[in-house]
Scaffold this motif. Structure first.
Motif, PDB file in Angstrom:
ATOM      1  N   SER A 108      30.774  36.121  31.051  1.00 14.26           N
ATOM      2  CA  SER A 108      32.167  35.827  30.566  1.00 14.26           C
ATOM      3  C   SER A 108      33.146  36.964  31.349  1.00 14.26           C
ATOM      4  CB  SER A 108      31.830  36.488  28.964  1.00 14.26           C
ATOM      5  OG  SER A 108      31.637  37.648  28.820  1.00 14.26           O
ATOM      6  N   GLU A 109      32.658  38.075  31.567  1.00 14.17           N
ATOM      7  CA  GLU A 109      33.590  39.034  32.308  1.00 14.17           C
ATOM      8  C   GLU A 109      33.849  38.356  33.912  1.00 14.17           C
ATOM      9  OE1 GLU A 109      31.945  43.389  30.670  1.00 14.17           O
ATOM     10  OE2 GLU A 109      31.054  42.114  32.210  1.00 14.17           O
ATOM     11  N   LYS A 110      33.020  37.800  34.641  1.00 13.81           N
ATOM     12  CA  LYS A 110      33.202  37.178  35.579  1.00 13.81           C
ATOM     13  C   LYS A 110      34.404  36.283  35.546  1.00 13.81           C
ATOM     14  CE  LYS A 110      28.654  37.813  37.637  1.00 13.81           C
ATOM     15  NZ  LYS A 110      27.578  37.481  38.088  1.00 13.81           N
ATOM     16  N   GLU A 111      34.313  35.515  34.305  1.00 13.67           N
ATOM     17  CA  GLU A 111      35.340  34.408  34.163  1.00 13.67           C
ATOM     18  C   GLU A 111      36.736  34.934  33.843  1.00 13.67           C
ATOM     19  OE1 GLU A 111      33.790  32.084  31.110  1.00 13.67           O
ATOM     20  OE2 GLU A 111      32.182  31.324  32.151  1.00 13.67           O
ATOM     21  N   GLN A 112      36.844  36.358  33.345  1.00 10.40           N
ATOM     22  CA  GLN A 112      37.876  37.058  32.871  1.00 10.40           C
ATOM     23  C   GLN A 112      38.399  37.796  34.156  1.00 10.40           C
ATOM     24  OE1 GLN A 112      37.725  38.478  28.843  1.00 10.40           O
ATOM     25  NE2 GLN A 112      35.837  37.639  28.573  1.00 10.40           N
ATOM     26  N   SER A 113      37.860  37.713  35.228  1.00 13.01           N
ATOM     27  CA  SER A 113      38.083  38.568  36.555  1.00 13.01           C
ATOM     28  C   SER A 113      38.060  40.099  36.286  1.00 13.01           C
ATOM     29  CB  SER A 113      39.843  38.113  36.805  1.00 13.01           C
ATOM     30  OG  SER A 113      40.011  36.816  36.941  1.00 13.01           O
ATOM     31  N   PHE A 114      36.846  40.527  35.698  1.00 13.38           N
ATOM     32  CA  PHE A 114      36.604  41.743  35.946  1.00 13.38           C
ATOM     33  C   PHE A 114      36.111  42.014  37.375  1.00 13.38           C
ATOM     34  CE2 PHE A 114      36.942  41.350  31.319  1.00 13.38           C
ATOM     35  CZ  PHE A 114      37.022  42.548  30.886  1.00 13.38           C
ATOM     36  N   TYR A 115      36.002  43.170  37.634  1.00  8.61           N
ATOM     37  CA  TYR A 115      35.306  43.455  39.088  1.00  8.61           C
ATOM     38  C   TYR A 115      35.212  45.101  39.080  1.00  8.61           C
ATOM     39  CZ  TYR A 115      39.998  44.404  40.788  1.00  8.61           C
ATOM     40  OH  TYR A 115      41.353  44.924  41.290  1.00  8.61           O
ATOM     41  N   PHE A 116      34.248  45.442  39.687  1.00 11.44           N
ATOM     42  CA  PHE A 116      33.887  46.711  40.158  1.00 11.44           C
ATOM     43  C   PHE A 116      34.564  47.059  41.699  1.00 11.44           C
ATOM     44  CE2 PHE A 116      30.647  46.096  37.249  1.00 11.44           C
ATOM     45  CZ  PHE A 116      30.528  47.094  36.541  1.00 11.44           C
ATOM     46  N   ALA A 117      34.988  48.217  41.869  1.00  8.75           N
ATOM     47  CA  ALA A 117      35.560  48.706  43.236  1.00  8.75           C
ATOM     48  C   ALA A 117      35.620  50.101  43.282  1.00  8.75           C
ATOM     49  CB  ALA A 117      37.059  48.339  43.229  1.00  8.75           C
ATOM     50  N   PHE A 118      35.151  50.713  44.443  1.00 10.46           N
ATOM     51  CA  PHE A 118      35.221  52.108  44.814  1.00 10.46           C
ATOM     52  C   PHE A 118      36.661  52.518  44.680  1.00 10.46           C
ATOM     53  CE2 PHE A 118      31.019  51.268  46.348  1.00 10.46           C
ATOM     54  CZ  PHE A 118      30.230  52.499  45.924  1.00 10.46           C
ATOM     55  N   ASP A 119      36.961  53.918  44.495  1.00  9.98           N
ATOM     56  CA  ASP A 119      38.309  54.460  44.667  1.00  9.98           C
ATOM     57  C   ASP A 119      38.278  55.077  46.137  1.00  9.98           C
ATOM     58  OD1 ASP A 119      40.488  55.748  44.331  1.00  9.98           O
ATOM     59  OD2 ASP A 119      40.283  56.767  42.399  1.00  9.98           O
ATOM     60  N   THR A 120      38.896  54.468  46.837  1.00  8.31           N
ATOM     61  CA  THR A 120      39.016  54.921  48.340  1.00  8.31           C
ATOM     62  C   THR A 120      40.244  55.504  48.645  1.00  8.31           C
ATOM     63  OG1 THR A 120      39.950  52.783  48.795  1.00  8.31           O
ATOM     64  CG2 THR A 120      37.374  53.083  48.997  1.00  8.31           C
ATOM     65  N   LYS A 121      41.117  56.177  47.731  1.00  9.21           N
ATOM     66  CA  LYS A 121      42.386  56.810  47.920  1.00  9.21           C
ATOM     67  C   LYS A 121      42.181  58.128  48.722  1.00  9.21           C
ATOM     68  CE  LYS A 121      44.029  57.399  43.682  1.00  9.21           C
ATOM     69  NZ  LYS A 121      42.983  56.615  42.838  1.00  9.21           N
ATOM     70  N   GLU A 122      41.412  58.937  48.616  1.00  8.00           N
ATOM     71  CA  GLU A 122      41.052  60.078  49.462  1.00  8.00           C
ATOM     72  C   GLU A 122      40.303  59.741  50.653  1.00  8.00           C
ATOM     73  OE1 GLU A 122      41.848  63.104  48.767  1.00  8.00           O
ATOM     74  OE2 GLU A 122      42.955  62.382  47.255  1.00  8.00           O
ATOM     75  N   LEU A 123      39.593  58.676  50.898  1.00  6.82           N
ATOM     76  CA  LEU A 123      38.847  58.247  51.983  1.00  6.82           C
ATOM     77  C   LEU A 123      39.911  57.719  52.981  1.00  6.82           C
ATOM     78  CD1 LEU A 123      36.023  58.076  53.631  1.00  6.82           C
ATOM     79  CD2 LEU A 123      36.066  55.578  52.546  1.00  6.82           C
ATOM     80  N   LEU A 124      41.053  57.065  52.469  1.00  6.65           N
ATOM     81  CA  LEU A 124      42.014  56.237  53.241  1.00  6.65           C
ATOM     82  C   LEU A 124      43.338  56.932  53.190  1.00  6.65           C
ATOM     83  CD1 LEU A 124      41.185  52.730  52.168  1.00  6.65           C
ATOM     84  CD2 LEU A 124      40.528  53.680  54.134  1.00  6.65           C
ATOM     85  N   LYS A 125      43.197  58.185  52.938  1.00  4.45           N
ATOM     86  CA  LYS A 125      44.544  59.240  52.800  1.00  4.45           C
ATOM     87  C   LYS A 125      45.317  59.095  53.886  1.00  4.45           C
ATOM     88  CE  LYS A 125      46.246  63.337  50.898  1.00  4.45           C
ATOM     89  NZ  LYS A 125      46.011  64.922  50.396  1.00  4.45           N
ATOM     90  N   GLY A 126      44.348  59.312  55.173  1.00  2.00           N
ATOM     91  CA  GLY A 126      45.370  59.277  56.489  1.00  2.00           C
ATOM     92  C   GLY A 126      45.945  58.064  56.610  1.00  2.00           C
ATOM     93  N   ASP A 127      45.272  57.054  56.262  1.00  2.00           N
ATOM     94  CA  ASP A 127      46.081  55.695  56.624  1.00  2.00           C
ATOM     95  C   ASP A 127      47.249  55.379  55.604  1.00  2.00           C
ATOM     96  OD1 ASP A 127      44.004  54.965  58.365  1.00  2.00           O
ATOM     97  OD2 ASP A 127      43.028  53.616  56.871  1.00  2.00           O
ATOM     98  N   ILE A 128      47.342  55.925  54.417  1.00  3.70           N
ATOM     99  CA  ILE A 128      48.204  55.804  53.440  1.00  3.70           C
ATOM    100  C   ILE A 128      49.525  56.501  54.146  1.00  3.70           C
ATOM    101  CG2 ILE A 128      49.169  56.439  51.386  1.00  3.70           C
ATOM    102  CD1 ILE A 128      46.529  55.709  50.380  1.00  3.70           C
ATOM    103  N   GLU A 129      49.283  57.901  54.620  1.00  2.00           N
ATOM    104  CA  GLU A 129      50.149  58.823  55.168  1.00  2.00           C
ATOM    105  C   GLU A 129      50.989  58.056  56.363  1.00  2.00           C
ATOM    106  OE1 GLU A 129      48.219  62.364  56.039  1.00  2.00           O
ATOM    107  OE2 GLU A 129      48.339  63.137  54.019  1.00  2.00           O
TER     108      GLU A 129
END
Length: 302
Positions: free
Chosen positions: A268-289
């Motif tokens: 039921s969660e898959k049908e409702q577009s739930f999903y797990f994801a890693f928080d990569t903000k710190e890892l990709l901080k250089g790219d964001i800058e």
């Protein structure tokens, strides 16, 4: 295999980075994305309700994924709730696959007990069936064997003080007493570096049967082999740069996320577009800058 320094460094670097990133649960609502607070997030990041904490849990899965080709974790469900997550060493898991090559099925066996496929998180590398994979050790066995045997040879050199192996040539036939005395002296030469001289009587000649570490260019070979191991893991040496993050880390994160979405979400969660994801903000901080500097330059220049 983790006795090989470059291999251990690569596995530790990648698994530590993945384990240090928090996992979050999201739900898509049209154009908006909502972060969901859920017990499964606590289990994945902090307290698995097993002997491992969240960091150790993720690190163990990724280590097995890299070395053995697959990482496994049992999902302890109480009805529709996940009560705990239990990492299982890959060498404790066997897979009973069905015979149909199209409509694939399998069951998982642990200590003789049979489990269904949906009862496990399965993080598989280079898989063709979704449950078993091919690890670095199996895929690059020859290279790793050479590197490991080089370490064994170096260990032997240190223990013997760098003395070469060889054999003795005698013009005359030696008596049993002379042979025993010679063997004892030779054993002392290799086992005790303070006894660094063997006197050869008249008619005896030492013939070398091996090369020194300098003659074999061991240092150069070690550096070359270490570079080859870094290439296997898609790393630029034993440090992370922007390219290494994209080539070595991000694919594993995506594989991990996909495994969680497949096995840890309810239908039921898959049908409702739930999903797990890693928080990569710190890892990709250089790219964001870099991205915002590019925006700034673009705005200034119209």
């Amino acid at each position: 295999m983790l006795n090989i320094p470059s291999l251990a460094a690569c596995v530790d670097l990648i698994s530590d980075v993945v384990a240090s990133l928090p996992i979050k649960l999201y739900k898509e609502n049209g154009q908006a994305v909502e972060e969901i607070k859920d017990n499964r997030i606590v289990l994945l990041n902090d307290e698995t309700k097993d002997t491992l904490d969240g960091y150790q849990f993720k690190k163990a899965l990724v280590t097995d994924y890299l070395l053995d080709g697959a990482g496994y974790a049992y999902i302890n469900r109480k009805r529709n709730e996940v009560a705990s997550l239990h990492y299982v060493e890959s060498n404790q898991v066997s897979v009973m696959r069905g015979v149909d090559p199209i409509f694939k099925t399998y069951d998982i066996m642990v200590m003789g007990k049979q489990y269904r496929d949906f009862e496990f998180i399965k993080l598989a590398r280079k898989t063709v069936d979704g449950v078993t994979g091919r690890g670095i050790v199996d895929e690059h066995n020859k290279l790793l064997s050479v590197v490991y045997n080089t370490l064994v040879f170096e260990d032997l050199l240190v223990k013997t003080g760098g003395n070469k192996k060889g054999f003795l040539r005698s013009v005359n036939r030696l008596s049993k007493e002379a042979i025993a005395e010679l063997k004892a002296a030779w054993a002392n030469l290799y086992q005790n570096n303070s006894e660094n001289v063997v006197v050869l009587n008249n008619g005896l000649e030492f013939q070398e049967a091996s090369s020194t570490s300098v003659e074999m260019q061991l240092n150069e070979n070690k550096r070359t082999n270490a570079d080859e191991i870094y290439k296997i893991f898609k790393l630029n040496g034993h440090t992370l740069d922007e390219n290494s993050i994209k080539s070595a880390i991000m694919p594993i994160l995506k594989a991990f996320e996909t495994a969680l979405n497949k096995d840890l979400l309810l239908p039921s969660e898959k049908e409702q577009s739930f999903y797990f994801a890693f928080d990569t903000k710190e890892l990709l901080k250089g790219d964001i800058e870099k991205r915002f500097r590019a925006y700034e330059i673009g705005i200034k220049n119209g």
